[in-house]
Design a protein around this motif. Sequence first.
Motif, PDB file in Angstrom:
ATOM      1  N   THR B  14       1.020  -1.135  -0.254  1.00  0.00           N
ATOM      2  CA  THR B  14       0.024  -0.015   0.038  1.00  0.00           C
ATOM      3  C   THR B  14       0.965   1.299   0.074  1.00  0.00           C
ATOM      4  OG1 THR B  14       0.043   0.074   2.497  1.00  0.00           O
ATOM      5  CG2 THR B  14      -1.798  -1.090   1.263  1.00  0.00           C
ATOM      6  N   LYS B  18       1.727   9.305  -1.821  1.00  0.00           N
ATOM      7  CA  LYS B  18       1.912   9.235  -3.146  1.00  0.00           C
ATOM      8  C   LYS B  18       2.961  10.374  -3.338  1.00  0.00           C
ATOM      9  CE  LYS B  18      -1.685   6.206  -4.534  1.00  0.00           C
ATOM     10  NZ  LYS B  18      -3.188   6.372  -4.425  1.00  0.00           N
ATOM     11  N   GLY B  37      -6.205   8.066   8.182  1.00  0.00           N
ATOM     12  CA  GLY B  37      -5.574   7.346   7.051  1.00  0.00           C
ATOM     13  C   GLY B  37      -5.231   7.965   6.055  1.00  0.00           C
ATOM     14  N   ALA B  38      -5.416   9.111   5.805  1.00  0.00           N
ATOM     15  CA  ALA B  38      -5.242   9.826   4.508  1.00  0.00           C
ATOM     16  C   ALA B  38      -3.596   9.912   4.404  1.00  0.00           C
ATOM     17  CB  ALA B  38      -5.909  11.217   4.353  1.00  0.00           C
ATOM     18  N   GLN B 219      -5.731  13.352   0.930  1.00  0.00           N
ATOM     19  CA  GLN B 219      -6.972  12.337   0.511  1.00  0.00           C
ATOM     20  C   GLN B 219      -6.143  10.907  -0.030  1.00  0.00           C
ATOM     21  OE1 GLN B 219      -9.921  13.026  -2.270  1.00  0.00           O
ATOM     22  NE2 GLN B 219     -11.795  11.905  -1.108  1.00  0.00           N
ATOM     23  N   ASP B 220      -6.377   9.835   0.607  1.00  0.00           N
ATOM     24  CA  ASP B 220      -5.572   8.383   0.042  1.00  0.00           C
ATOM     25  C   ASP B 220      -4.200   8.801  -0.163  1.00  0.00           C
ATOM     26  OD1 ASP B 220      -7.982   7.356   0.889  1.00  0.00           O
ATOM     27  OD2 ASP B 220      -8.703   7.769  -1.502  1.00  0.00           O
ATOM     28  N   GLY B 221      -3.445   9.479   0.569  1.00  0.00           N
ATOM     29  CA  GLY B 221      -2.112   9.881   0.112  1.00  0.00           C
ATOM     30  C   GLY B 221      -1.661  10.782  -0.980  1.00  0.00           C
TER      31      GLY B 221
END
Lengths: 306, 274, 285
Positions: B14, B18, B37-38, B219-221
């Motif tokens: 995972t 990014k 968890g972002a 948001q989500d990395g």
Amino acid sequence: MASISANGTGQDPVSLFEGHRRQMIRDRMVVNITLLALFLAFLAWSVWISRFTPERLAAGLPRIFEYFGSVMPSLQWDVLFESRNEAGRFPPGSVGFWYNDFWKYLTLIWETILMALTATLIATGLAVILSFLAARNTTPAPWVGVAARRFLEFCRGVPEILFALILVFAVGIGPLAGVIAIVIHATGALGKLFSEVVENASMRPVDGIKAVGGDWFEQMRYGILPQVLPNYTSYALWRFEINVRASAVVGFVGAGGIGAELSHVISFFSDDRVTAVLLLIVLTVTAIDLLSERLRHALIGKEALK
Amino acid sequence: MLEFKGLTKQFNSTVAVKPATFTIPDGQMVGIIGRSGAGKSTLLRMINRLNEPSAGQMLFQGREITALKGRDLREWRNECAMVFQQFNLVGRLNVITNVMSGRLFHHGFLSSMAGVFSEKERAFAIRALDRLGMAHTALQQTDTLSGGQMQRVAIARALVQEPRIMLADEPIASLDPLNAKVVMDALRAINQQDGLTVVCNLHTLDTARQYCDRIIGMQDGVIVFDGTPKELTDKAAREIYGAEAEEAFSEALTSTALRPGAVAPAASEARVVN
Amino acid sequence: MNTLAFAAITEADISAVRKRHPKAFGNPLVTALKLGSWAFIIVYLAWSLHLFEVGKLFNASDRAWQLISRMLVWRDMETWQYANIYRGIAQTIAMAFLGTLLGTIFALMLAFFAARNTMPGGVIRHAVRRLLDVFRGIDSVVWGLVFVRAVGLGPLAGVLAIWVSDMGNLAKLYSEAIENIDRKQVEGVRATGADTSRIIRYGYLPQILPVFISLSLYSFESSTRSATILGLVGAGGIGMIIIERFRAGLFDQVAFVVLNVLVVIAVIDWGSGLIRKRFIGERGH
């Protein structure tokens, strides 16, 4: 009722339950009978291999009582606390006669306690360092952790008296061999307990010290040590109790303390000197146990208040 | 100036962060928002290398932080102080020792192992505590303090590091609104008076809007928003928070009492906290 | 708020802070006490090591190296009489098992005399406890030596030694377990109108039986360890083989035997852990 139709078989819940119960009892019976059979087989094998037969026991028991009869002191009330007579001797039946070599024994007991104390201090110091290396959460590198854990396992796997036997050969007869032997074994035992304490410690303070730029030593000194110190002290005290017992025994192979005298007395005499030394050892060990237990409880009690 | 060039963090399969590329100029107060968890925490912890980046570069005043090792790395950590959600103080030591531990980097091996601190360090630590209104607790055992007090001690520890950047990882998430305000006011004051760069992870939108010069939304990395609080519309915020939007907004409602500078932190003293 | 810098702190600042927070600069008494106790420990260690002739350690390097090298280099492995070694190990396990079993049986009886709630009579309880202190206070090796003197060389003395010391240990631990039982459960059973035998069966036993089994298994593990060294004083088992071969200077064989013993002990610990889990579940004791 809803539950009857719900299980779909049309059976009533009581007979279903009874069926389950019977099945469970049957299963457990099988396991228990197997275990019992294994136990009995192991027992029979043990009796056979150690030749522990009833007739040997029957032959041995009277000899035990005979022996203990011969080593009991013959004390007589009328002269019990009599001091030395004109010839400079204690009369037979007095405590003085029984403990003729009292000062010699006391010197050796003193040496035994010092051996245990020195060994406990050194072993605690070594175990503190090794525990940080061995604990999975603080080890500087995985291979260091594995090496430290294997080393500790070896140290506590071999009994003190065996180390003592080998060390007496290497460094000669005397308390030094005993102290080193106890240090090695106690380091192994304490190191394992300590590293378990470290593994249960919170890593947050360590993160905090890491974030201010502290190196590994500072992370351990400030992040972990304050958390684990009370437990370490309590374990070290408890180990001291065990080490006193051990240092009374390493003398059997010539590694100092009261053990050499005890072994000598038991092997060459069967009179009241045996009980004299044994009684002294029991009193010392019990007194140290009580003292250390008090200290430990005081320590834990203080912790519980915080 | 702190420059991020494609900084990435990958845990096994995972990707937590990014490739992130942005720049933080000196003296800015930056709030990083996003749902749990972002990747906010991972991004922040990569700055002082508590989490190792998997790829990319980070530079501070042109020096490559991501290449530092050993003593240089520790020097960098000393330069960029961090405040944690759970304070990460040593509970069984007293407050002043915890604060002085912020100067451990300047100690030699023996003096730090023996726990010897100079009078100058003691005076400095007391001054830092005093600045946060905590000097009276200097000799207390740290785990007897309340959460708000501990966070102020943690900030004092960060201050004695004399950092150039202050990182704060969810500094108010474990605190009640009043203490949260005291802590955020202190961080803002440090930013404005000392001119320190402050990078702060925040869960609540409202706090970020009120205290920060700049908001980064994750948001989500992925960094999905980067701009001033004014530019952050409700629509954009809802997008950042996704399923947690209602929570973030309702928290914002309850924390309307948080207005910067309403009470001066030094004077607030917050005896209420116990 | 005022910004501050470490380098800018002057003597005057220090004394100003000291005036307001005098205690923050450390208590000289506490500092002296700390330093004093460290100095005491160091002086004690130096003195005691001097007393134990620590210098011998530095003169012993030749012998030590010789010993270590002879332990590590294994020669003539086909002449090592393996059957003898493994019979010795088997005998050790058997001794530990029988000793623990007998110790358990006798400890069960003694424990009820030593527990406060089952033996209100103070005199008997104290007498039993002092007797247990004697059993426990003397190491099993000493008991081994005593029994070798009484019944002669061989495993019988070893079994007796483990029996006596396990009896002392287990009876004390059992009696503590009995004292720690939950009264409420017993009262619950009594409230159903049960008679004494049922109170013991349903009130006491379910609480103490798992603890007892677990303690006995632990005791078996530790007895295996002590059984290995009982042979050093002639009380049977692998220890006798170790000391015979050590005296004969066959250090490589000693190392081999010790390694084997370590493996066997590890296997026993693992096995007894499995049984413990079966009887008491995962919660452990």
